[in-house]
Scaffold this motif. Structure first.
Motif, PDB file in Angstrom:
ATOM      1  N   VAL A 146      42.698  45.402  41.561  1.00  0.00           N
ATOM      2  CA  VAL A 146      42.001  44.966  40.343  1.00  0.00           C
ATOM      3  C   VAL A 146      42.086  43.457  40.115  1.00  0.00           C
ATOM      4  N   ILE A 147      42.790  42.734  40.974  1.00  0.00           N
ATOM      5  CA  ILE A 147      43.067  41.327  40.704  1.00  0.00           C
ATOM      6  C   ILE A 147      41.843  40.434  40.838  1.00  0.00           C
ATOM      7  N   GLY A 148      40.836  40.849  41.611  1.00  0.00           N
ATOM      8  CA  GLY A 148      39.622  40.064  41.751  1.00  0.00           C
ATOM      9  C   GLY A 148      39.736  38.869  42.664  1.00  0.00           C
ATOM     10  N   LEU A 149      40.773  38.813  43.464  1.00  0.00           N
ATOM     11  CA  LEU A 149      40.990  37.749  44.441  1.00  0.00           C
ATOM     12  C   LEU A 149      41.458  38.395  45.750  1.00  0.00           C
ATOM     13  N   PRO A 150      41.277  37.718  46.883  1.00  0.00           N
ATOM     14  CA  PRO A 150      41.827  38.262  48.132  1.00  0.00           C
ATOM     15  C   PRO A 150      43.341  38.380  48.028  1.00  0.00           C
ATOM     16  N   ALA A 151      43.876  39.568  48.254  1.00  0.00           N
ATOM     17  CA  ALA A 151      45.316  39.798  48.118  1.00  0.00           C
ATOM     18  C   ALA A 151      45.759  40.860  49.102  1.00  0.00           C
ATOM     19  N   PHE A 152      46.955  40.673  49.623  1.00  0.00           N
ATOM     20  CA  PHE A 152      47.533  41.673  50.517  1.00  0.00           C
ATOM     21  C   PHE A 152      49.048  41.625  50.412  1.00  0.00           C
ATOM     22  N   VAL A 153      49.696  42.644  50.944  1.00  0.00           N
ATOM     23  CA  VAL A 153      51.151  42.710  50.962  1.00  0.00           C
ATOM     24  C   VAL A 153      51.627  42.545  52.400  1.00  0.00           C
ATOM     25  N   ALA A 188      32.391  29.374  46.572  1.00  0.00           N
ATOM     26  CA  ALA A 188      32.276  30.146  47.810  1.00  0.00           C
ATOM     27  C   ALA A 188      33.104  31.422  47.735  1.00  0.00           C
ATOM     28  N   LEU A 189      34.274  31.328  47.103  1.00  0.00           N
ATOM     29  CA  LEU A 189      35.118  32.518  46.964  1.00  0.00           C
ATOM     30  C   LEU A 189      34.462  33.533  46.037  1.00  0.00           C
ATOM     31  N   ALA A 190      33.831  33.036  44.974  1.00  0.00           N
ATOM     32  CA  ALA A 190      33.116  33.941  44.075  1.00  0.00           C
ATOM     33  C   ALA A 190      31.953  34.616  44.796  1.00  0.00           C
ATOM     34  N   LEU A 191      31.272  33.860  45.656  1.00  0.00           N
ATOM     35  CA  LEU A 191      30.184  34.438  46.447  1.00  0.00           C
ATOM     36  C   LEU A 191      30.714  35.523  47.370  1.00  0.00           C
ATOM     37  N   LEU A 192      31.861  35.274  47.976  1.00  0.00           N
ATOM     38  CA  LEU A 192      32.466  36.285  48.840  1.00  0.00           C
ATOM     39  C   LEU A 192      32.784  37.546  48.043  1.00  0.00           C
ATOM     40  N   GLY A 193      33.264  37.359  46.810  1.00  0.00           N
ATOM     41  CA  GLY A 193      33.534  38.523  45.960  1.00  0.00           C
ATOM     42  C   GLY A 193      32.287  39.317  45.659  1.00  0.00           C
ATOM     43  N   SER A 194      31.160  38.614  45.420  1.00  0.00           N
ATOM     44  CA  SER A 194      29.903  39.308  45.148  1.00  0.00           C
ATOM     45  C   SER A 194      29.424  40.077  46.365  1.00  0.00           C
ATOM     46  N   ILE A 195      29.538  39.445  47.540  1.00  0.00           N
ATOM     47  CA  ILE A 195      29.147  40.113  48.785  1.00  0.00           C
ATOM     48  C   ILE A 195      29.991  41.360  49.011  1.00  0.00           C
ATOM     49  N   THR A 196      31.285  41.235  48.738  1.00  0.00           N
ATOM     50  CA  THR A 196      32.207  42.358  48.930  1.00  0.00           C
ATOM     51  C   THR A 196      31.873  43.501  47.976  1.00  0.00           C
ATOM     52  N   ARG A 221      47.392  29.598  49.067  1.00  0.00           N
ATOM     53  CA  ARG A 221      47.903  30.914  49.446  1.00  0.00           C
ATOM     54  C   ARG A 221      49.278  31.055  48.822  1.00  0.00           C
ATOM     55  N   GLU A 222      49.350  31.859  47.766  1.00  0.00           N
ATOM     56  CA  GLU A 222      50.620  32.068  47.070  1.00  0.00           C
ATOM     57  C   GLU A 222      51.346  33.263  47.669  1.00  0.00           C
ATOM     58  N   LYS A 223      52.660  33.131  47.807  1.00  0.00           N
ATOM     59  CA  LYS A 223      53.483  34.228  48.324  1.00  0.00           C
ATOM     60  C   LYS A 223      54.550  34.557  47.284  1.00  0.00           C
ATOM     61  N   LEU A 224      54.428  35.722  46.702  1.00  0.00           N
ATOM     62  CA  LEU A 224      55.290  36.145  45.598  1.00  0.00           C
ATOM     63  C   LEU A 224      56.178  37.304  46.052  1.00  0.00           C
ATOM     64  N   GLU A 225      57.467  37.132  45.888  1.00  0.00           N
ATOM     65  CA  GLU A 225      58.414  38.170  46.322  1.00  0.00           C
ATOM     66  C   GLU A 225      58.284  39.408  45.444  1.00  0.00           C
ATOM     67  N   TYR A 273      45.168  34.656  47.629  1.00  0.00           N
ATOM     68  CA  TYR A 273      44.381  33.448  47.881  1.00  0.00           C
ATOM     69  C   TYR A 273      43.591  33.096  46.625  1.00  0.00           C
ATOM     70  N   HIS A 274      43.573  31.816  46.257  1.00  0.00           N
ATOM     71  CA  HIS A 274      42.759  31.384  45.124  1.00  0.00           C
ATOM     72  C   HIS A 274      42.329  29.939  45.341  1.00  0.00           C
ATOM     73  N   ALA A 275      41.300  29.532  44.619  1.00  0.00           N
ATOM     74  CA  ALA A 275      40.747  28.183  44.759  1.00  0.00           C
ATOM     75  C   ALA A 275      40.859  27.444  43.438  1.00  0.00           C
ATOM     76  N   GLU A 276      40.847  26.120  43.518  1.00  0.00           N
ATOM     77  CA  GLU A 276      40.869  25.311  42.302  1.00  0.00           C
ATOM     78  C   GLU A 276      39.565  25.533  41.539  1.00  0.00           C
ATOM     79  N   PRO A 277      39.642  25.840  40.250  1.00  0.00           N
ATOM     80  CA  PRO A 277      38.429  26.115  39.468  1.00  0.00           C
ATOM     81  C   PRO A 277      37.432  24.950  39.515  1.00  0.00           C
ATOM     82  N   GLY A 278      36.168  25.294  39.576  1.00  0.00           N
ATOM     83  CA  GLY A 278      35.116  24.292  39.537  1.00  0.00           C
ATOM     84  C   GLY A 278      34.797  23.631  40.854  1.00  0.00           C
ATOM     85  N   THR A 279      35.494  24.004  41.916  1.00  0.00           N
ATOM     86  CA  THR A 279      35.256  23.392  43.216  1.00  0.00           C
ATOM     87  C   THR A 279      34.269  24.211  44.031  1.00  0.00           C
ATOM     88  N   ALA A 280      33.805  23.587  45.125  1.00  0.00           N
ATOM     89  CA  ALA A 280      32.905  24.302  46.036  1.00  0.00           C
ATOM     90  C   ALA A 280      33.602  25.523  46.622  1.00  0.00           C
TER      91      ALA A 280
END
Length: 273
Positions: A114-121, A261-269, A234-238, A250-257
């Motif tokens: 549900v996080i809305g960003l690329p995430a894995f364990v 692009a990450l939002a576009l990837l989310g829409s495609i997904t 790429r954040e790594k949280l224990e 994985y996340h991007a700085e808001p307002g950047t290209a």
């Protein structure tokens, strides 16, 4: 591929990476091997050459912390590498138990969906234990059952995705050694290291250095075939109570290209699922 003398192997590998000039010594003429001689390490650490030889040969495996701290100073180890060195000298409490199957907590599994960003364990051996659809859209290797080390060293498609992958190899191996800690001789680690050593000269070279680096987030660049260049954090949280599992996001700085692009990837997904 059991490491019968991890302390000695580590000391030997690290002294070969320190040049005499690094510690204020003259080159000293012809040297058969790179780095410091054993007697030079011993002199700078304030111990006898015979005692240092015993450490490298495995005839004394439990030196005092004072001796190890002195060696860490001579070998120019940072805090992470010093902690690793100290761990190698601690006696084991008993026979090594069989590794437990790594299970992702239910709450973490729900979170990545549900996080809305690329995430894995990621498990302690860099196995992908769980991943959401956006992570797999970002990189096909981010799928359950894949191993991050195996993908980066052996999969040309993964190497194409990460334009800086060659620069990142040393850090990834150093982080892996830190992740497995002093358990580098357990069956899972032995199998993986043996496989990669046989298949990749790069891995063999980097594993022999015995570098250690803590597992933490970093900036990474990707060259995605659908959305183009991405510059991401790429954040790594224990994950507490999980024996070394990390939640990677994985996340991007808001307002950047890259954010667009990450939002576009989310829409495609979302459209594809």
């Amino acid at each position: 591929m059991e490491d019968a003398n991890p302390l000695g192997d580590y000391l030997r590998a690290r002294r070969q990476l320190v040049s005499p000039s690094d510690v204020g010594l003259p080159p000293g003429g012809f040297r058969r091997v790179a780095g410091l001689r054993r007697e030079e390490v011993a002199m700078l650490a304030g111990i006898s050459a015979d005692y240092y030889l015993r450490l490298e040969q495995g005839r004394d495996r439990h030196p005092s912390e004072q001796v190890l701290q002195a060696l860490a100073r001579v070998l120019q180890l940072d805090d992470s590498a010093t902690d690793y060195l100290l761990g190698l000298s601690r006696p084991r409490s008993g026979p090594r138990s069989r590794p437990r199957r790594e299970r992702v907590p239910v709450g973490i599994q729900q979170l990545i969906e549900v996080i809305g960003l690329p995430a894995f364990v990621e498990g302690r051996y860099f196995d992908v234990l769980a991943a959401n659809a956006m992570a797999q859209a970002l990189s096909p290797s981010l799928r359950v059952g894949a191993n991050r080390l195996r993908s980066v060293f052996l999969d040309p498609a993964e190497q194409e995705l990460y334009p800086d992958w060659e620069q990142d190899l040393a850090g990834m191996v150093a982080v892996f050694r830190s992740s497995v800690g002093t358990a580098a001789d357990d069956p899972r680690c032995t199998q993986l290291v043996g496989e990669l050593s046989a298949a990749s000269a790069n891995f063999r070279r980097l594993w022999a250095r015995h570098d250690v680096k803590v597992r933490q987030g970093a900036r990474t660049r990707l060259r995605h075939p659908e959305v183009g260049e991405l510059s991401l954090r790429r954040e790594k949280l224990e994950i507490g109570g999980s024996d070394g599992q990390l939640l990677v996001i994985y996340h991007a700085e808001p307002g950047t290209a890259s954010a667009r692009a990450l939002a576009l990837l989310g829409s495609i997904t979302a459209t594809a699922t």
